[in-house]
Design a protein around this motif. Structure first.
Motif, PDB file in Angstrom:
ATOM      1  N   LEU A   1     -39.290 -34.442  91.340  1.00 21.75           N
ATOM      2  CA  LEU A   1     -39.160 -33.193  90.593  1.00 21.75           C
ATOM      3  C   LEU A   1     -37.715 -32.713  90.589  1.00 21.75           C
ATOM      4  O   LEU A   1     -37.170 -32.344  89.539  1.00 21.75           O
TER       5      LEU A   1
ATOM      6  N   THR B   1     -40.538 -35.627  84.577  1.00 23.65           N
ATOM      7  CA  THR B   1     -39.792 -34.372  84.697  1.00 23.65           C
ATOM      8  C   THR B   1     -38.559 -34.409  83.805  1.00 23.65           C
ATOM      9  O   THR B   1     -38.229 -33.422  83.126  1.00 23.65           O
TER      10      THR B   1
ATOM     11  N   ILE C   1     -40.251 -24.066  83.606  1.00 21.64           N
ATOM     12  CA  ILE C   1     -41.410 -24.719  84.216  1.00 21.64           C
ATOM     13  C   ILE C   1     -42.646 -24.627  83.324  1.00 21.64           C
ATOM     14  O   ILE C   1     -43.318 -25.649  83.081  1.00 21.64           O
TER      15      ILE C   1
ATOM     16  N   SER D   1     -42.348 -26.982  80.241  1.00 18.94           N
ATOM     17  CA  SER D   1     -42.396 -28.415  80.561  1.00 18.94           C
ATOM     18  C   SER D   1     -43.623 -28.790  81.382  1.00 18.94           C
ATOM     19  O   SER D   1     -43.715 -29.925  81.845  1.00 18.94           O
TER      20      SER D   1
ATOM     21  N   LEU E   1     -44.801 -32.235  83.521  1.00 22.42           N
ATOM     22  CA  LEU E   1     -44.833 -32.203  84.982  1.00 22.42           C
ATOM     23  C   LEU E   1     -46.206 -32.621  85.511  1.00 22.42           C
ATOM     24  O   LEU E   1     -46.290 -33.375  86.488  1.00 22.42           O
TER      25      LEU E   1
END
Length: 249
Positions: free
Chosen positions: A74, A136, A167, A170, A174
């Protein structure tokens, strides 16, 4: 994710063929045990707790390596995908090393970390690191450029911008990275237990059965490995569907 009745056709057919084969004792073979001997052994070992220690050791290794590899992936994905200079500096090297198959790392890891738990966890973390980094990175590169205008208009700090805009936007990438990391980490867990020093773990069930020519034990270990992997995948699939219900697919 609901299980379709059609998905049960193939397993039912395979089990039926196995039962039918097992009825003919004259055709039985030591290397192909009956379904009764396999499942009776599996159930007995689970009820008595003989397999419980192996399961717990494997899950502990899996969770440790998965957490380490996913967290590292990440961070690496955000750094390479969000910052242009870091992308140019690090991404070519990352793309070079990700071509190295996981099994090729085993000799090197055994020399660096020995044959114990550290080497196993590092191998599992490598299996989780690459898919998490790739997804990521893709998520960072897919961000809408208008987010900077929104952040400026709302006077968001860098941390709030990351938490409230980057966050969530995306998140599909993820979750895909975490899902793949979970799958690969379980496969790597079995590989690590198989190739490094013998210790409690579900792969040890198979190796013990192989060494003693106990085929019911080998097959029961395979069923156990598949079952644990299926449960882990099902749990995360439900979690992913619940958290990403807003995504139009």
């Amino acid at each position: 994710m609901k299980l379709s009745y059609r998905a049960l056709i193939v397993p039912a057919a395979l089990c039926s063929a196995w039962i039918f084969y097992s009825l003919f004792e004259s055709h039985s073979h030591p290397l192909f045990p009956s379904i009764e001997s396999v499942f009776s052994l599996l159930i007995r070992k689970l009820v008595t707790g003989a397999y419980l220690t192996d399961i717990l050791w494997s899950l502990r290794r899996n969770i440790s390596g998965f957490a380490l590899g996913t967290a590292s992936g990440l961070i690496a994905g955000i750094v390479m995908g969000y910052f242009t200079r870091m992308d140019k500096l690090l991404t070519p090297t990352f793309n070079f090393f990700k071509q190295v198959t996981l099994l090729a790392w085993i000799p090197l890891l055994s020399m660096w970390f020995g044959q114990g738990e550290t080497a196993k966890i590092v191998l599992i973390s490598l299996a989780s690191f690459y898919p998490m980094t790739v997804n990521t990175y893709a998520g960072m590169r897919s961000l809408d450029s208008k987010r900077n205008e929104v952040a400026l208009m709302c006077q968001l700090s860098s941390f709030k911008k990351l938490r409230m805009l980057i966050i969530p936007e995306s998140a599909p990438y993820l979750y895909t990275g975490v899902h793949l990391a979970l799958i690969y980490s379980w496969v790597a867990t079995i590989a690590a237990e198989y190739f490094f020093s013998s210790a409690p773990g579900v792969a040890n069930i198979i190796t013990d059965g192989r060494d003693t020519l106990d085929m019911p034990k080998v097959i029961s270990g395979m069923i156990l490995i598949a079952s644990i992997g299926f449960v882990l995948n099902s749990i995360f699939t439900r979690l992913e569907a619940r958290q990403l219900h807003w995504v139009q697919k």
